[in-house]
Structure formats: structure tokens, C-alpha cells
Design a protein around this motif. Sequence first.
Motif, PDB file in Angstrom:
ATOM      1  N   LEU A 161       0.862  -1.181   0.000  1.00 46.36           N
ATOM      2  CA  LEU A 161       0.000   0.000   0.000  1.00 46.36           C
ATOM      3  C   LEU A 161       0.896   1.227   0.000  1.00 46.36           C
ATOM      4  CD1 LEU A 161      -2.882   1.291   0.351  1.00 46.36           C
ATOM      5  CD2 LEU A 161      -2.413   1.281   2.819  1.00 46.36           C
ATOM      6  N   ALA A 162       0.592   2.185  -0.867  1.00 49.86           N
ATOM      7  CA  ALA A 162       1.394   3.405  -0.968  1.00 49.86           C
ATOM      8  C   ALA A 162       0.465   4.602  -1.088  1.00 49.86           C
ATOM      9  CB  ALA A 162       2.320   3.339  -2.181  1.00 49.86           C
ATOM     10  N   PHE A 163       0.868   5.721  -0.501  1.00 47.38           N
ATOM     11  CA  PHE A 163       0.094   6.946  -0.681  1.00 47.38           C
ATOM     12  C   PHE A 163       0.952   8.165  -0.409  1.00 47.38           C
ATOM     13  CE2 PHE A 163      -0.361   6.234   3.832  1.00 47.38           C
ATOM     14  CZ  PHE A 163      -0.362   7.506   4.375  1.00 47.38           C
ATOM     15  N   ASP A 164       0.475   9.322  -0.896  1.00 48.95           N
ATOM     16  CA  ASP A 164       1.093  10.618  -0.663  1.00 48.95           C
ATOM     17  C   ASP A 164       0.161  11.441   0.218  1.00 48.95           C
ATOM     18  OD1 ASP A 164       2.849   9.681  -2.550  1.00 48.95           O
ATOM     19  OD2 ASP A 164       2.225  11.077  -4.124  1.00 48.95           O
ATOM     20  N   THR A 165       0.737  12.260   1.082  1.00 51.25           N
ATOM     21  CA  THR A 165      -0.056  13.194   1.874  1.00 51.25           C
ATOM     22  C   THR A 165       0.765  14.440   2.142  1.00 51.25           C
ATOM     23  OG1 THR A 165      -1.447  13.436   3.851  1.00 51.25           O
ATOM     24  CG2 THR A 165       0.652  12.284   4.133  1.00 51.25           C
ATOM     25  N   ALA A 166       0.081  15.555   2.307  1.00 51.54           N
ATOM     26  CA  ALA A 166       0.762  16.811   2.602  1.00 51.54           C
ATOM     27  C   ALA A 166       1.425  16.736   3.970  1.00 51.54           C
ATOM     28  CB  ALA A 166      -0.231  17.967   2.559  1.00 51.54           C
TER      29      ALA A 166
END
Length: 351
Positions: free
Chosen positions: A226-231
Motif C-alpha cells: 500500500l502506498a500513498f502521498d499526503t501533505a
Amino acid sequence: MCPATPIRTCSTRTVGGMGLTGLVVDATIRMLPIESARLVVDTDRTGDLDEVMSLMIDGDDQYDYSVAWIDILASGPRMGRSILDRGRFATGDEALASGVADLYGYHPHQLPSMPDLVPSGLINKLFCRAFNEAWYRKAPARRRDSVMTIEQFFHPLDLASDWNRAYGRRGFLQWQFAVPDEAGEVVRRSLERLSGAGVPSFLAVLKRFGPGNESPLSFPTKGWTLAFDTAVEPGLERLFDELDQMVVDAGGRIYLAKDSRVRPELVPVMYPRLGEWLEVRERVPTRTTDSAATCHAGSGSTERTQPPISSAYCVRASWKPLSTDSMVGATSAPPRVISSNESRTEARNLL
């Protein structure tokens, strides 16, 4: 090769070594034959995490490529709702039938560059909830045999140049983990924590991995990632420390190439062969020298390849082409490593 180290050992430590044992400056790799630059894609819009994981477990082996976009802000019975895209490269006949004139044409498109004036805080929970809702609703509930370009399937973010500027001057954080099949529950628990904390993200993906390779720092492990970007926002550090520990306790690992904050003591737990890699790393020169851009043969002879590069011991590796007959269920074959006293012509002839 790395000094006093067999070239095979050096190459496997360099792959996945993030440049810390040198740079691969010359490699011949095997490729899969394709008949067009288009893909035939099946899409399923799923209502929750159970549904998308079941589809991936039961059907991913029927496709060459599979990725699920996940709404990590969705909670309750909708938690983990996703858009699952799976596909393969189209045959020449399929591409022609869809109206494609140039079978191998690749013509990416880009919108105007994102201005470097976006204030931090724009990518917040309110924005991401609205975006995720619209993105989820626009996807078809079920679609089969759609013909897409390489850009549409593999590189949708490339449509917007400098898209990272949307996060403002504080930037963004990327986080990716992998856990074995038997620890798939970590995907659910991590999504529960992320959605519960309201971590804003419009870019989160779930994939399945096959086995890793022989490199001590190989990230993939047969199972889930699982991968994600966040501020970047205040307070995220404690949450991600908890998530890191959850992954480690399940026998998983964090993707070091994307990491900027994992606690050092967790690295040897996630990568138990780290010591093997460190043994090679300690033998590699750390300062720029004239020989650092040279391929070293087993006999100690050298061959000039390019101007000096810091710690850039050249590793030349050649992979034989993958035949059409062996495409299904194929795994990465060990590279046939070419020492520097072998000619570039010979390396190319291996293909």
C-alpha cells in the motif's frame, strides 16, 4: 567489481542499494515483446476493501498489470472503496481495431505546469474528500476491454507537469509498505488508522507483489503493498511511527527509497540481511577518485567508461530476453554479469 568483492555480490548489493554502493551506468536488460503501445484494460469499482482484495486475490493472475486506487478517507462500510484497473498490452489486431494508426506511437500530453505559488494547506481533508468522491463516481462500475494509452494506464500523474507543487512549500510525504500474504490484515488496520485520523490523500494505491530478488535490500515480498502521498502536516510523525511498528510486527517492511523518517532501529528488523549489504558497502570508496568511474574486472584491470563519479563503481549486468513461451508465470532470472574486460559488443550479442 567492488574492491575485494566478487562482481556478482557487488551487483546484487548495488541493485536496491539506493546508490550507496555505486551507480549502475551500463546495463542490458531483458524486455517483454509487445505488439502495440496500447493496453486492454478491465475496470471494477468496488464498494469496500474486502471486495477489492477478493478480486485481486482471485483474478490478478489473469492479467499482466494490476493496480487499485483507494479512497483512504472513506470510513465505515465504505472503507477501502476502490477503482481496480487490470490489463495487458493489446495485440496489433486489437490496437488496429480500436482505430490506432501507429501501433508503437507514444504521444504523451501535458497540461500547463503547476505554478510555484500554491500555498501550503491547499491539499487538505476537505479538498481530498471532494476529489476522491468525484474520482470514485466517475469510474464505471464495471468495464471490460477498454483500450488505453501507456500514459493513461501507467502514468496518469504525468498529465500535470510539476504536480508536486500543489502541496505547497511544506511538500508532501510518501509512505509505502509491503507485508506477506498472511499479514493482509495490516492493510485493513492501516486504513482504519489513516481514515480515522483523516489523513488527507487523493493518491493511494494497493497492489500485489510477487517474490523479491536476491538483493539484501530488495523491497518486494510476496503479498500486499500500500502506498500513498499526503501533505506534510504537524502531528503526522507519531501516527507514522505507529504504522511503521505495525508493519514491522507483521513481518513487513517500509520502502526505503521513498522514506525520509523511519526510525533507524527498525531498518535491520525490516531488512534482516542488512548486515550482508553493509559488509560490501564498507569496502566501497566514499570519496571521488579517478578510478571510481571505472568498471573493475576480476583480474584488477580497468576500462575507462566516463568521467569520474563519486563511488560509481560500474556494474554491467545483462539479462537474456524473455521468450513469448515463458511469459506466463515468469520470475526474474539471475543476471549474467559482464566484467569490464568483455566488450560492449559481446554484451549486446547476448540479446
